[in-house]
Design an enzyme around this catalytic site. Structure first.
Site, PDB file in Angstrom:
ATOM      1  CB  CYS A 175      -0.923   0.009   1.207  1.00  0.00           C
ATOM      2  SG  CYS A 175      -1.982   1.469   1.268  1.00  0.00           S
TER       3      CYS A 175
ATOM      4  CB  CYS B 205      -0.662   2.651   3.912  1.00  0.00           C
ATOM      5  SG  CYS B 205      -2.105   1.936   3.142  1.00  0.00           S
ATOM      6  CG  ASP B 206       3.185   1.341   4.343  1.00  0.00           C
ATOM      7  OD1 ASP B 206       2.688   1.853   5.365  1.00  0.00           O
ATOM      8  OD2 ASP B 206       3.026   0.150   4.043  1.00  0.00           O
TER       9      ASP B 206
END
Ligand code: FAD
Ligand code: NAP
Length: 316
Positions: A136, A139-140
């Site tokens: 992701c 997300c990261d």
């Protein structure tokens, strides 16, 4: 442990489940929706959504899903945070069990459990998951500010995430197993025009290389599928974007699936092989897999559930 009974039990809270909920609630069917592990579904993992009609400036994925949930609840959906762990579809009312121990009974069921990110399946990928290996970017990416990262895959997700990663990373290398991308042409144009992105073609990851102290990714061992040659490259992070697997394990052996595990529905309909059980969204769509098509089939499922209830004398 509580028992929740409804005419329409909706499993999943992505675009398909929430649209089904809006239609079922507006048909006065008082649907219950069980949200699952990812309330709002896959779009909560992305940033700009520019192809969902009605938002000329685009909309952030999480915001779009919050709005859909608010709309579904406003018209009368009961939205419950639980995960279905068992489903007995052998008789009506259909009976599901939640992770909480609660029982969910539905005279009809709409399955909209979507799809989950796929992994490469090599041991070193698993070893370094959370230590430089991610599925992701949204997300990261933040953790890779000023670093060099790789992304695996050639579809829309890989290309979109490669471009997104350039907001944070120093360089992004896209690694694809063929010599052409599957992604839409316009997205490919953006990718090739981005000076921070380079592409390694015809190659697969043989191993994620890393250090143990601190535990971190340091590189990748790649194999060129055309020449058979291997090469090691340095990288600080690896984003895997190789598609998704439909979330259908609950229904294995009970509902018909195709070779890749997608639920099979009758053409032009959301009906499954069990009367009263409908499937909508990515869980039954190996072709389009878009928020708008998920919403469209969610609408179809609610209308078909309503008709089923009328035909079976239970829509009073
Ligand atoms: P999902 O969104 O996958 O939702 C599935 C739901 O089921 C989740 O709420 C989950 O919690 C729930 N669930 C699963 N198992 C259970 C269970 N056992 N019990 C209860 N609930 C369960 N599409 C676009 O149109 N435009 C875009 O810009 C776009 N960008 C994307 C970016 C990324 C990074 C990704 C991964 C996808 C993108 N897509 C985009 C595709 C889009 O997200 C999907 O087509 C859409 O989310 C499918 O909706 P769905 O409701 O079928 O399933
Ligand atoms: P996808 O379209 O299925 O693409 C997966 C990619 O990963 C393909 O290029 C595939 O290679 C590669 N791949 C698969 N298994 C692999 C493996 N084991 N090793 C190496 N590479 C592998 O998946 P997606 O990109 O996640 O897209 C899913 C759906 O969401 C699509 O319908 C897409 O249009 C949609 N989506 C839309 C948007 C948008 O509209 N902005 C954004 C993201 C996603 P091959 O090409 O060789 O098969």
């Amino acid at each position: 442990m509580a028992t929740h009974s409804t005419k329409v039990l909706i499993i999943g809270s992505g675009a398909a489940g929430l649209t089904a909920a809006i239609y079922a609630a507006r048909a006065n069917l008082k649907p219950i929706l069980v949200a699952g592990l990812q309330p709002g579904g896959q779009l909560t993992m992305t940033t700009d959504v520019e192809n969902f009609p009605g938002f000329p400036e685009g909309i952030q994925g999480p915001e779009l899903m919050e709005q859909m949930q608010a709309q579904a609840e406003r018209v009368g959906t009961e939205f419950l945070y639980d995960i279905i762990t068992e489903a007995d579809l052998s008789q009506r009312p259909f009976r599901c069990v939640g992770d909480s121990g609660d029982i969910y009974e539905g005279e009809t069921v709409i399955i909209s459990t979507g799809a989950t990110a796929r992994w490469l399946g090599i041991p070193s990928e698993e070893d370094y998951r959370g230590f430089g290996v991610s599925a992701c970017a949204t997300c990261d990416a933040f953790f890779f500010r000023g670093k060099d990262v790789c992304i695996i895959g050639g579809g829309n997700t890989a290309v979109e995430e490669a471009i997104f990663l350039t907001n944070h990373a120093n360089s992004v290398t896209l690694i694809h197993r063929r010599d052409s991308l599957r992604a839409e042409r316009v997205m490919q144009d953006h990718l090739f025009a981005n000076a921070k992105i380079s592409v390694i073609w015809d190659s697969v990851v043989e191993e994620v290389l890393g250090s143990t102290d601190p535990k971190a990714v340091t590189g990748l061992r790649l194999k060129n599928l055309k020449t058979g040659k291997t090469q090691d490259i340095s990288t600080d992070g690896v984003f895997v974007a190789i598609g998704h697997t439909p979330n259908t394990s609950l229904f294995k052996g009970v509902l018909d699936t195709d070779g890749e595990g997608y639920l099979v529905t009758k053409p032009g309909s959301t009906t499954t092989n069990i009367p009263g059980v409908f499937a909508a969204g990515d869980v039954q769509d190996r072709v389009f897999r878009q928020a708008i098509t998920a919403a469209g089939t969610g609408c179809m499922a609610a209308i078909e559930a309503d008709r089923f209830l009328v035909e079976h004398g239970s829509n009073g």
